[in-house]
Design an enzyme around this catalytic site. Sequence first.
Site, mmCIF file in Angstrom:
data_model
loop_
_atom_site.group_PDB
_atom_site.id
_atom_site.type_symbol
_atom_site.label_atom_id
_atom_site.label_comp_id
_atom_site.label_asym_id
_atom_site.label_seq_id
_atom_site.Cartn_x
_atom_site.Cartn_y
_atom_site.Cartn_z
ATOM 1 N N ASP A 115 -11.352 -16.891 0.311
ATOM 2 C CA ASP A 115 -12.250 -17.799 0.283
ATOM 3 C C ASP A 115 -12.276 -18.562 -1.130
ATOM 4 O O ASP A 115 -11.924 -18.209 -1.865
ATOM 5 C CB ASP A 115 -13.523 -17.153 0.404
ATOM 6 C CG ASP A 115 -13.680 -15.554 1.120
ATOM 7 O OD1 ASP A 115 -14.036 -16.427 2.428
ATOM 8 O OD2 ASP A 115 -13.461 -14.835 0.823
ATOM 9 N N ASP A 151 -5.989 -23.779 1.360
ATOM 10 C CA ASP A 151 -5.844 -24.947 1.878
ATOM 11 C C ASP A 151 -6.465 -26.334 0.995
ATOM 12 O O ASP A 151 -6.851 -27.245 1.559
ATOM 13 C CB ASP A 151 -6.345 -24.953 3.633
ATOM 14 C CG ASP A 151 -7.573 -24.137 3.302
ATOM 15 O OD1 ASP A 151 -8.060 -23.486 2.543
ATOM 16 O OD2 ASP A 151 -8.047 -24.834 4.843
ATOM 17 N N THR A 188 -2.020 -18.652 9.487
ATOM 18 C CA THR A 188 -2.955 -17.799 10.148
ATOM 19 C C THR A 188 -4.269 -18.814 10.751
ATOM 20 O O THR A 188 -4.157 -19.497 10.856
ATOM 21 C CB THR A 188 -3.614 -17.421 8.480
ATOM 22 O OG1 THR A 188 -4.159 -18.561 7.293
ATOM 23 C CG2 THR A 188 -2.600 -16.711 7.338
ATOM 24 N N PHE A 190 -7.193 -18.915 9.500
ATOM 25 C CA PHE A 190 -8.261 -20.023 8.682
ATOM 26 C C PHE A 190 -6.654 -21.126 7.884
ATOM 27 O O PHE A 190 -7.271 -22.303 7.448
ATOM 28 C CB PHE A 190 -8.303 -19.377 7.036
ATOM 29 C CG PHE A 190 -10.138 -18.602 7.506
ATOM 30 C CD1 PHE A 190 -9.810 -17.440 7.958
ATOM 31 C CD2 PHE A 190 -10.641 -19.400 6.654
ATOM 32 C CE1 PHE A 190 -11.459 -16.996 8.432
ATOM 33 C CE2 PHE A 190 -12.150 -19.150 7.052
ATOM 34 C CZ PHE A 190 -12.090 -18.388 8.056
ATOM 35 N N GLU A 191 -6.130 -21.312 8.224
ATOM 36 C CA GLU A 191 -4.731 -22.071 8.295
ATOM 37 C C GLU A 191 -5.221 -22.813 9.350
ATOM 38 O O GLU A 191 -4.813 -24.284 9.003
ATOM 39 C CB GLU A 191 -3.350 -21.171 8.044
ATOM 40 C CG GLU A 191 -2.021 -22.320 8.172
ATOM 41 C CD GLU A 191 -0.949 -21.680 7.740
ATOM 42 O OE1 GLU A 191 -0.441 -20.255 8.193
ATOM 43 O OE2 GLU A 191 -0.033 -22.457 6.886
HETATM 44 C C1 SAM Z 1 -10.789 -17.188 4.085
HETATM 45 S S1 SAM Z 1 -10.658 -15.625 5.169
HETATM 46 C C2 SAM Z 1 -9.292 -15.515 5.071
HETATM 47 C C3 SAM Z 1 -8.443 -14.691 6.278
HETATM 48 C C4 SAM Z 1 -7.304 -14.165 6.308
HETATM 49 N N1 SAM Z 1 -6.447 -14.361 5.674
HETATM 50 C C5 SAM Z 1 -6.697 -16.053 7.113
HETATM 51 O O1 SAM Z 1 -6.309 -16.319 6.584
HETATM 52 O O2 SAM Z 1 -7.361 -16.258 8.273
HETATM 53 C C6 SAM Z 1 -11.191 -14.079 4.279
HETATM 54 C C7 SAM Z 1 -11.083 -13.089 3.591
HETATM 55 O O3 SAM Z 1 -10.817 -12.185 2.691
HETATM 56 C C8 SAM Z 1 -11.470 -10.377 2.670
HETATM 57 N N2 SAM Z 1 -12.319 -10.822 0.705
HETATM 58 C C9 SAM Z 1 -12.952 -11.432 0.817
HETATM 59 N N3 SAM Z 1 -12.647 -10.653 -0.486
HETATM 60 C C10 SAM Z 1 -12.223 -9.503 -0.739
HETATM 61 C C11 SAM Z 1 -12.164 -8.264 -1.026
HETATM 62 N N4 SAM Z 1 -12.415 -8.162 -2.369
HETATM 63 N N5 SAM Z 1 -11.911 -7.314 -0.575
HETATM 64 C C12 SAM Z 1 -10.591 -7.221 -0.010
HETATM 65 N N6 SAM Z 1 -10.604 -8.357 1.360
HETATM 66 C C13 SAM Z 1 -11.805 -9.103 0.445
HETATM 67 C C14 SAM Z 1 -12.434 -11.600 3.439
HETATM 68 O O4 SAM Z 1 -13.625 -10.555 3.733
HETATM 69 C C15 SAM Z 1 -12.207 -12.286 4.546
HETATM 70 O O5 SAM Z 1 -11.677 -11.984 5.931
#
Ligand code: SAM
Length: 211
Positions: A115, A151, A188, A190-191
């Site tokens: 994120d 990104d 991915t 999100f990508e």
């Molecule tokens: C923006 S999404 C990206 C997901 C995937 N990697 C993609 O590119 O499609 C970020 C992911 O990180 C997870 N996340 C955020 N903080 C985390 C933490 N402290 N431990 C485990 N997962 C976490 C969120 O739940 C979310 O699924």
Amino acid sequence: MTKAQKEAFECHWETYGLDAGACSLNFCHIFGNQFPVWLEVGFGNGDVLIEMAAANPDTNFIGIDVYKPGAGRLLKNIAARGLSNVRVMCDDAVTVLQCAIEPESLDRVLVFFPDPWPKKKHHKRRLVSADFVHVLSERIAPDGVLHLATDWEEYAYQMIEVIDSSGRFVNDGGTSGFVDRPVYRPETHFERRGARLGHGIWDVLYKRKPA
Ligand SMILES: C[S@@+](CC[C@H](N)C(=O)[O-])C[C@H]1O[C@@H](n2cnc3c(N)ncnc32)[C@H](O)[C@@H]1O
């Protein structure tokens, strides 16, 4: 969670789920072999983990995410594909790394599109921080790899700054500090979303220095 995701937890957590208990995880015991272990932090919907695990049967994969619906989808797909080299954790990655992973036990850590928290007042919520990089530097084996992608350009430069400052990794990206997407990394969710919004992509690859 959808009904299917709930059912996946009920049917498959016992086989493919890992709970972070009081002791460190014993990878040889968990996987029944001594293959290298790659850890994906924040797997989202888990599709990339599935693809990497299917393409690399001689590597063990652990995915950690706090997002239960994604973990449910991943469990369902691991079972459907009959993959024996993937395990799922539904926990905070920092806590797991601190409490459940042995020092120098990971061959590769993957953090794809964490994120970005774009507002300045939210930057402190970003996953990639000095503390996070410090614990990674202790859990990744010498010559092991830390691979991140984002990104969000400003976050990409922050990643480089924080990892360089740790003094524990060597950047593999030449003068720019970035690499082209390695072949083992599928696109991915999100990508693709970022690409639709016109965002660029930055892959950052570091090798852990020998002890
Ligand atoms: C923006 S999404 C990206 C997901 C995937 N990697 C993609 O590119 O499609 C970020 C992911 O990180 C997870 N996340 C955020 N903080 C985390 C933490 N402290 N431990 C485990 N997962 C976490 C969120 O739940 C979310 O699924």
